[in-house]
Design a protein around this motif. Structure first.
Motif, PDB file in Angstrom:
ATOM      1  N   LEU A 199       1.446  90.539  44.037  1.00  0.00           N
ATOM      2  CA  LEU A 199       1.889  90.610  45.585  1.00  0.00           C
ATOM      3  C   LEU A 199       1.535  90.592  47.385  1.00  0.00           C
ATOM      4  O   LEU A 199       2.016  89.025  47.403  1.00  0.00           O
ATOM      5  CB  LEU A 199       3.636  90.661  45.143  1.00  0.00           C
ATOM      6  CG  LEU A 199       4.484  89.891  44.262  1.00  0.00           C
ATOM      7  CD1 LEU A 199       5.865  90.755  44.115  1.00  0.00           C
ATOM      8  CD2 LEU A 199       4.183  87.985  44.181  1.00  0.00           C
ATOM      9  N   LEU A 248       6.597  83.937  47.886  1.00  0.00           N
ATOM     10  CA  LEU A 248       5.757  85.110  47.511  1.00  0.00           C
ATOM     11  C   LEU A 248       6.982  85.990  47.798  1.00  0.00           C
ATOM     12  O   LEU A 248       6.781  87.469  47.195  1.00  0.00           O
ATOM     13  CB  LEU A 248       4.418  85.351  47.869  1.00  0.00           C
ATOM     14  CG  LEU A 248       3.337  83.729  47.294  1.00  0.00           C
ATOM     15  CD1 LEU A 248       2.030  84.151  47.463  1.00  0.00           C
ATOM     16  CD2 LEU A 248       2.862  85.056  46.259  1.00  0.00           C
ATOM     17  N   THR A 292      10.058  87.441  45.997  1.00  0.00           N
ATOM     18  CA  THR A 292       9.649  87.431  44.606  1.00  0.00           C
ATOM     19  C   THR A 292       9.347  89.197  45.193  1.00  0.00           C
ATOM     20  O   THR A 292      10.322  90.289  44.314  1.00  0.00           O
ATOM     21  CB  THR A 292       8.307  87.479  44.175  1.00  0.00           C
ATOM     22  OG1 THR A 292       8.607  85.579  43.819  1.00  0.00           O
ATOM     23  CG2 THR A 292       7.935  88.033  42.513  1.00  0.00           C
ATOM     24  N   GLN A 293       8.397  89.695  46.619  1.00  0.00           N
ATOM     25  CA  GLN A 293       8.398  91.073  46.741  1.00  0.00           C
ATOM     26  C   GLN A 293       9.814  91.616  46.859  1.00  0.00           C
ATOM     27  O   GLN A 293       9.889  92.672  46.869  1.00  0.00           O
ATOM     28  CB  GLN A 293       7.325  90.929  47.711  1.00  0.00           C
ATOM     29  CG  GLN A 293       6.765  91.660  48.560  1.00  0.00           C
ATOM     30  CD  GLN A 293       6.708  92.474  47.599  1.00  0.00           C
ATOM     31  OE1 GLN A 293       6.340  93.449  46.634  1.00  0.00           O
ATOM     32  NE2 GLN A 293       4.719  92.588  48.000  1.00  0.00           N
TER      33      GLN A 293
END
Length: 219
Positions: free
Chosen positions: A41, A179, A182-183
């Motif tokens: 990621l 992104l 999610t990270q």
């Protein structure tokens, strides 16, 4: 039971649970899985940010968060180091204690950075979605309200087609939100597992049979 067997049983009870069992949490190997996700990621965040820089050099640093991706890659490398020195829920060496503490702190920093990037990307995404742009030579000049003479003007240098600003750049902002969301979740999971293994999991000896033989059980 022979004296040799009793000696082996006492040594096993003093060592605690098998080291390979400590690598797993909910059936997954930790911190290898979390560190691998953070690395992938982080690379994706940095790659998208550099693509955004290629669109126009006039984009601000907060609009191209390659710095967040690089920092998260460093966090993942620390997770790999923690895995290589044999992860255990109870610290056996000072090196492992320091690595676990740093990894917990860096996961927390990564979580904060991801939230900041999401906030910046969400703000710029809402702005870019309402842009009305026109070509001015090699630059692209955008306004939120073309009928307002005092409306703020955004000038993107080196952009030959304003469609890149209203289309491609907006898509990149949206991708950064996904992104970094999610990270942030991955960093939160990593920090939570580190805290859980340090303060919520310990091993108590239960005597079964003779007092010299102990069986470790997680409680």
């Amino acid at each position: 039971m022979s004296s040799g067997q009793e000696k082996k049983a006492m040594e096993a009870s003093e060592e605690g649970p098998a080291p390979e069992d400590a690598h797993k949490c909910c059936g997954c190997r930790f911190p290898l899985l979390v560190a691998l996700l953070q690395l992938l990621l982080g690379l994706a965040v940095a790659a998208v940010a550099f693509l955004m820089v290629a669109i126009s050099p006039s984009l601000l640093v907060r609009e191209t968060p390659h710095w967040a991706g690089i920092i998260l890659c460093v966090v993942s490398l620390l997770g790999f180091i923690l895995y290589c020195i044999t992860y255990l829920s109870d610290e056996r060496t000072s090196m492992q204690f320091i690595a676990k503490l740093l990894y917990f702190l860096m996961c927390t920093v990564g979580l904060v950075l991801s939230v900041l990037v999401m906030a910046f990307a969400g703000h710029h995404y809402s702005q870019a979605s309402g842009f009305v742009c026109e070509q001015a030579g090699e630059d692209c000049v955008c306004r939120l309200d073309p009928d307002d003479p005092i409306a703020r003007t955004f000038t993107y240098e080196g952009v030959g087609d304003c469609e890149v600003i209203t289309g491609t750049l907006t898509l990149f902002f949206l991708l950064q939100i996904v992104l970094n969301l999610t990270q942030a979740l991955v960093c939160a999971v990593g920090a939570f597992i580190m805290w859980k293994h340090r303060y919520q999991v310990f091993f108590a000896g239960l005597q079964i049979g003779s007092p010299s033989t102990q069986q470790w059980q997680k409680v």
